[in-house]
Design a protein around this motif. Structure first.
Motif, mmCIF file in Angstrom:
data_model
loop_
_atom_site.group_PDB
_atom_site.id
_atom_site.type_symbol
_atom_site.label_atom_id
_atom_site.label_comp_id
_atom_site.label_asym_id
_atom_site.label_seq_id
_atom_site.Cartn_x
_atom_site.Cartn_y
_atom_site.Cartn_z
ATOM 1 N N VAL A 89 4.190 1.494 2.349
ATOM 2 C CA VAL A 89 5.364 2.195 1.834
ATOM 3 C C VAL A 89 5.053 3.691 1.864
ATOM 4 O O VAL A 89 4.050 4.132 1.293
ATOM 5 N N THR A 90 5.908 4.458 2.546
ATOM 6 C CA THR A 90 5.668 5.880 2.714
ATOM 7 C C THR A 90 6.978 6.638 2.824
ATOM 8 O O THR A 90 8.025 6.037 3.079
ATOM 9 N N ARG A 91 6.893 7.948 2.644
ATOM 10 C CA ARG A 91 8.039 8.812 2.924
ATOM 11 C C ARG A 91 7.808 9.580 4.215
ATOM 12 O O ARG A 91 8.622 10.402 4.614
ATOM 13 N N VAL A 146 1.943 -6.883 -5.946
ATOM 14 C CA VAL A 146 0.743 -6.061 -6.031
ATOM 15 C C VAL A 146 1.051 -4.757 -5.312
ATOM 16 O O VAL A 146 1.535 -4.770 -4.185
ATOM 17 N N ALA A 147 0.791 -3.638 -5.976
ATOM 18 C CA ALA A 147 1.044 -2.327 -5.382
ATOM 19 C C ALA A 147 -0.145 -1.420 -5.683
ATOM 20 O O ALA A 147 -0.554 -1.296 -6.834
ATOM 21 N N GLU A 148 -0.692 -0.831 -4.628
ATOM 22 C CA GLU A 148 -1.851 0.040 -4.773
ATOM 23 C C GLU A 148 -1.607 1.331 -4.014
ATOM 24 O O GLU A 148 -0.957 1.338 -2.974
ATOM 25 N N TYR A 149 -2.172 2.404 -4.544
ATOM 26 C CA TYR A 149 -2.100 3.683 -3.835
ATOM 27 C C TYR A 149 -3.262 3.806 -2.863
ATOM 28 O O TYR A 149 -4.364 3.336 -3.133
ATOM 29 N N LEU A 177 0.871 -1.165 0.000
ATOM 30 C CA LEU A 177 0.000 0.000 0.000
ATOM 31 C C LEU A 177 0.911 1.220 0.000
ATOM 32 O O LEU A 177 1.694 1.419 0.928
ATOM 33 N N LEU A 178 0.820 2.020 -1.040
ATOM 34 C CA LEU A 178 1.692 3.178 -1.183
ATOM 35 C C LEU A 178 0.973 4.441 -0.739
ATOM 36 O O LEU A 178 -0.162 4.700 -1.153
ATOM 37 N N ASP A 179 1.644 5.191 0.112
ATOM 38 C CA ASP A 179 1.150 6.488 0.546
ATOM 39 C C ASP A 179 1.168 7.423 -0.668
ATOM 40 O O ASP A 179 1.924 7.213 -1.619
ATOM 41 N N GLU A 180 0.373 8.460 -0.622
ATOM 42 C CA GLU A 180 0.296 9.391 -1.748
ATOM 43 C C GLU A 180 1.618 10.110 -2.013
ATOM 44 O O GLU A 180 1.818 10.652 -3.098
#
Length: 110
Positions: free
Chosen positions: A49-51, A24-27, A5-8
């Motif tokens: 996953v985030t910054r 698999v990767a989703e926003y 799961l990707l942060d914006e």
């Protein structure tokens, strides 16, 4: 299979890289509060996953509750540097030669 799961705040090239190596990767939805993002990651059994360095706080976000949290602290935060950072983690999940081929392919598209 791992799901991310990707942060914006994570560039699209990172999503493309993860998908190119078979994950698999989703926003997440834009504008979510950290607590909402964390809840989605936990309930969906995603690796987040985030910054956002707030997620490195193990008191607020206990690692045992998540399938994983990757806080990308890479400077400068350009897509190719973030891909380089996350691909280092990929060694755990796939052969090095496959990872390197995928990374080179992703970097050529940058």
């Amino acid at each position: 299979m791992l799901k991310f799961l990707l942060d914006e705040n994570v560039p699209r090239k990172v999503k493309e890289f993860l998908e190119s190596v078979g994950y698999v990767a989703e926003y997440s939805t834009k504008g979510l509060k950290n607590s909402q993002l964390a809840s989605i990651a936990i309930s969906g059994k995603y690796v987040l996953v985030t910054r956002d360095s707030d997620f490195a706080n193990t008191i607020l976000y206990p690692p045992g509750q998540f399938n994983g949290i990757i806080v990308l602290r890479v400077h400068p935060p350009r897509a190719e540097k973030l891909i380089e950072g996350i691909s280092g983690l990929n060694n755990v999940f796939m052969p090095v030669s496959t990872m390197l081929k995928s990374l080179l392919k992703a970097l050529r598209r940058c």
